[in-house]
Design an enzyme around this catalytic site. Structure first.
Site, PDB file in Angstrom:
ATOM      1  N   MET A 158     -30.865   3.654 -28.434  1.00 56.37           N
ATOM      2  CA  MET A 158     -31.373   3.307 -27.273  1.00 56.37           C
ATOM      3  C   MET A 158     -32.244   4.662 -26.790  1.00 56.37           C
ATOM      4  SD  MET A 158     -30.979   0.589 -26.202  1.00 56.37           S
ATOM      5  CE  MET A 158     -31.524   0.519 -24.334  1.00 56.37           C
ATOM      6  N   ARG A 159     -32.161   5.722 -27.709  1.00 55.16           N
ATOM      7  CA  ARG A 159     -32.711   7.123 -27.079  1.00 55.16           C
ATOM      8  C   ARG A 159     -34.204   6.741 -27.121  1.00 55.16           C
ATOM      9  NH1 ARG A 159     -30.740  10.502 -30.618  1.00 55.16           N
ATOM     10  NH2 ARG A 159     -29.218  11.216 -29.225  1.00 55.16           N
TER      11      ARG A 159
END
Length: 650
Positions: free
Chosen positions: A274-275
């Site tokens: 999800m970065r």
């Protein structure tokens, strides 16, 4: 002497924007600048420091605490409310490639800790960079454990030292900027992902722009202060705009529609984790603030994705980071909310447009691969696999890596260095044992130990090193059968992938017809070796002796350049020697020469068919090398060996 002005750099629009957005929102996570040498990467980064707003710090605090919100865990604190404060420019801290770990994260004063029972902490570069810029030139050459420490601090906003039973933690929030030349090797993907944004810079091919670059550089060198003064007004205006964007950033809103667009774009590029979504959202908000808006638009998301996703998309190991602009535009169109429809003829955005890829596809078909001419031909590689681990015997002292055993300054402690060796990490029990017999003579009273510098003992640590893996590849006609050469290239490509993961240096020698050549001098750019291997032609006789002698010469030269890095020679051949008079005798003499030099070697036996001469095995015996049939290079070598023996028996 004043630095080269930020606004005086010609071109590099993407790099300029990425640096500015990171200055507007340090939470983005910094910038990785990839580019060939001489593209003004370092010049741009150093010029950025002068544009950052000044910071207020507590007077005398070595950790640059903000007087409005001091760090409660500051080693120089706690700071009282209303403590004296001062204003200073934001710092640009440069981290040298050869910096020691203690210099980066800080170190404990072991003598004070043992003798006085207090935690004496000497701050490092992470403390100096707090609330400023931390610049790492050639970040791809930095040791992995130092890169891990840097990126952990950049992500968490704190640096922690856990050593000899003492823990110290302090705030460390900075804009991390790294520059690198991809020709000198890539960062590992998991480290690449920790940089917020990435920019690829290339030298301009436009003559007028190149002329302007030279003109400005010469003018700066002739009169640095006078040249910089010409851009004072533009620099001041840019600094004011960055400060205004910082103040306006909290007011920028990211509504659900914008977040959905970001999620759709990240999903379309098949990024891990999800970065990417978080960094893209932060960058889009920073771009909106930079543009003077309070709402994130599709254009903000597009700009953010171009900077935040190229190094995060799922790709093959040797593919360079990049992004497909057409795919990005299509993902943004697909994620756009449909406008209100006024009638049946409104089919939504892009309904009448011709997809960009419709014109691109026929263009690809107009340039088919050229058929090989004459006896020379090129065969593509097969699918790579997880290769066996080949190591150099003994214990070295080379560069940090993951292949062979080595004495390092990080790793597990296996003993104590002799008292005459005064470097590395202190060994606490050995230091105490060295000091204990002298306490009465030194008049010790009360708690603690009376230490002298001669009491210090340092830990002997064992880890892993990276080696020089030199491939000596037979590309003669006897290797030219398409199926076999494809298997050979797949095996070598697999070993290259293994070398990439183990932080090795690699080189490539090829031999065919009547000569051998150093196709790739030793380098840490493993993808360059993969590229040369893919285009390797085959055909002609087999000058085995020339190939071995060329490999020996490459190893000799590299031992002078990098004497601590131990070599591993991988000879890829079927063992035949058919070029020139006395070809077999000369190949034996060349093998004996390498064996006398004590070079660790592996012979990858490419012989196939029912009737086998076993020449590669004889070559391995002369080299004192490990003999590995082509089918046993895979990691499941035991199963591969069983299959190979079963096939031969049949």
């Amino acid at each position: 002497m004043r630095a080269f002005p930020f606004t005086a750099v010609v071109g590099l629009a993407d790099l300029r924007l990425a640096l500015v957005l990171s200055a507007v929102s340090p939470a983005i996570g910094g910038v990785l600048v990839r580019g060939e040498k001489g593209t003004a990467k370092s010049t741009m980064v150093r010029a950025l420091a002068g544009l950052l707003p000044p910071v207020d710090v507590v007077t005398g605090c070595r950790f640059s605490c903000d007087p409005a919100a001091p760090d409660p865990a500051c080693p120089d604190g706690p700071h009282d409310a209303g403590a004296p404060a001062e204003r200073r420019p934001a710092r640009l801290v440069e981290l040298p490639v050869g910096a020691a770990e203690d210099r980066v994260i800080g170190s404990l004063d072991l003598e004070r800790a043992l003798g006085e029972g207090v935690t004496g902490y000497q701050p490092g570069l992470l403390a100096a960079a707090h609330r400023g810029l931390l610049y790492v030139d050639e970040v791809n050459l930095l040791h992995d454990h130092l890169v891990d420490a840097l990126l952990d601090a950049a992500a968490m906003g704190r640096a922690t030292v856990e050593r000899e039973g003492v823990s110290v933690s302090h705030a460390s929030r900075f804009v991390l900027i790294g520059t690198m030349n991809p020709e000198e090797g890539e960062l590992r993907p998991q480290l690449l992902d920790r940089f917020g944004l990435t920019v690829e810079v290339r030298t301009s091919r436009e003559p007028s722009e190149r002329v302007e670059v030279v003109r400005r550089r010469l003018a700066y060198e002739a009169d640095p202060d006078g040249f910089a003064a010409r851009y004072d007004e533009a620099e001041a205006a840019l600094a004011v705009r960055i400060a205004d964007a910082r103040r306006g950033l909290p007011a920028v809103t990211l509504d659900d529609a914008a977040l959905l667009q970001i999620a759709e774009v990240c999903a379309s590029f098949d990024v891990d984790g999800m970065r990417a979504d978080i960094v893209t959202a932060r960058t889009a908000a920073a771009h909106a603030a930079w543009s003077g808006r309070t709402e994130v638009t599709t254009e903000d998301i597009r700009v953010a994705a171009r900077l935040a996703l190229p190094h995060r998309r799922r790709r093959n190991p040797f593919d360079a980071p990049g992004i497909d602009e057409e795919q990005l535009d299509q993902a943004l169109r697909d994620a756009e909310p449909e406008p209100p429809t006024d009638g049946p003829d409104d089919d939504g955005p892009g309904s009448g447009d011709t997809p960009p890829s419709a014109e691109a596809e026929p263009q690809k078909q107009e340039t088919p691969e050229q058929a090989p001419q004459g006896p020379q031909q090129t065969v593509g590689a097969g699918q790579p696999f997880r290769a066996r681990l080949f190591t150099v015997d003994g214990t070295g002292e080379g560069a940090h890596g993951r292949r062979s055993r080595s004495l390092t300054d990080s790793g597990r402690t296996i003993g104590v260095k002799p008292p005459s060796v005064r470097e590395g990490r202190p060994h606490l029990p050995a230091t105490v044992l060295a000091a204990a017999p002298h306490q009465r003579a030194r008049g010790r009273s009360g708690a603690g130990l009376e230490l002298r510098s001669r009491d210090l003992r340092f830990a002997l640590r064992e880890g892993r090193e990276g080696n020089l893996v030199l491939f000596c590849v037979d590309s003669s006609g006897s290797m030219g059968a398409r199926s076999r050469m494809s298997e050979v290239k797949a095996a070598v490509l697999s070993l290259l992938l293994d070398a990439y993961q183990r932080r090795d240096k690699v080189g490539l020698v090829t031999f065919r017809a009547s000569a051998a050549e150093l196709a790739l001098p030793p380098t840490i750019s493993v993808d360059a070796a993969a590229s040369r291997l893919e285009s390797l032609p085959t055909g002609g006789r087999t000058p085995l002796a020339e190939g071995l002698l060329r490999a020996a010469e490459a190893l000799r030269v590299e031992s002078i350049r990098d004497p601590r890095r131990r070599p591993l020679l991988v000879v890829v051949t079927d063992g035949r020697a058919t070029s020139g008079p006395d070809a077999v005798a000369r190949s034996h003499a060349a093998a004996d020469l390498i064996a006398r030099q004590g070079v660790a070697s592996v012979v990858m036996d490419c012989e196939s068919g029912r009737m086998r001469l076993g020449l590669a095995g004889e070559l391995a015996a002369r080299l004192g090398a490990e003999h590995v049939p082509l089918g046993e290079v895979a990691a499941d070598s035991l199963a591969g060996a069983v299959r190979a023996r079963t096939g031969r028996a049949a």
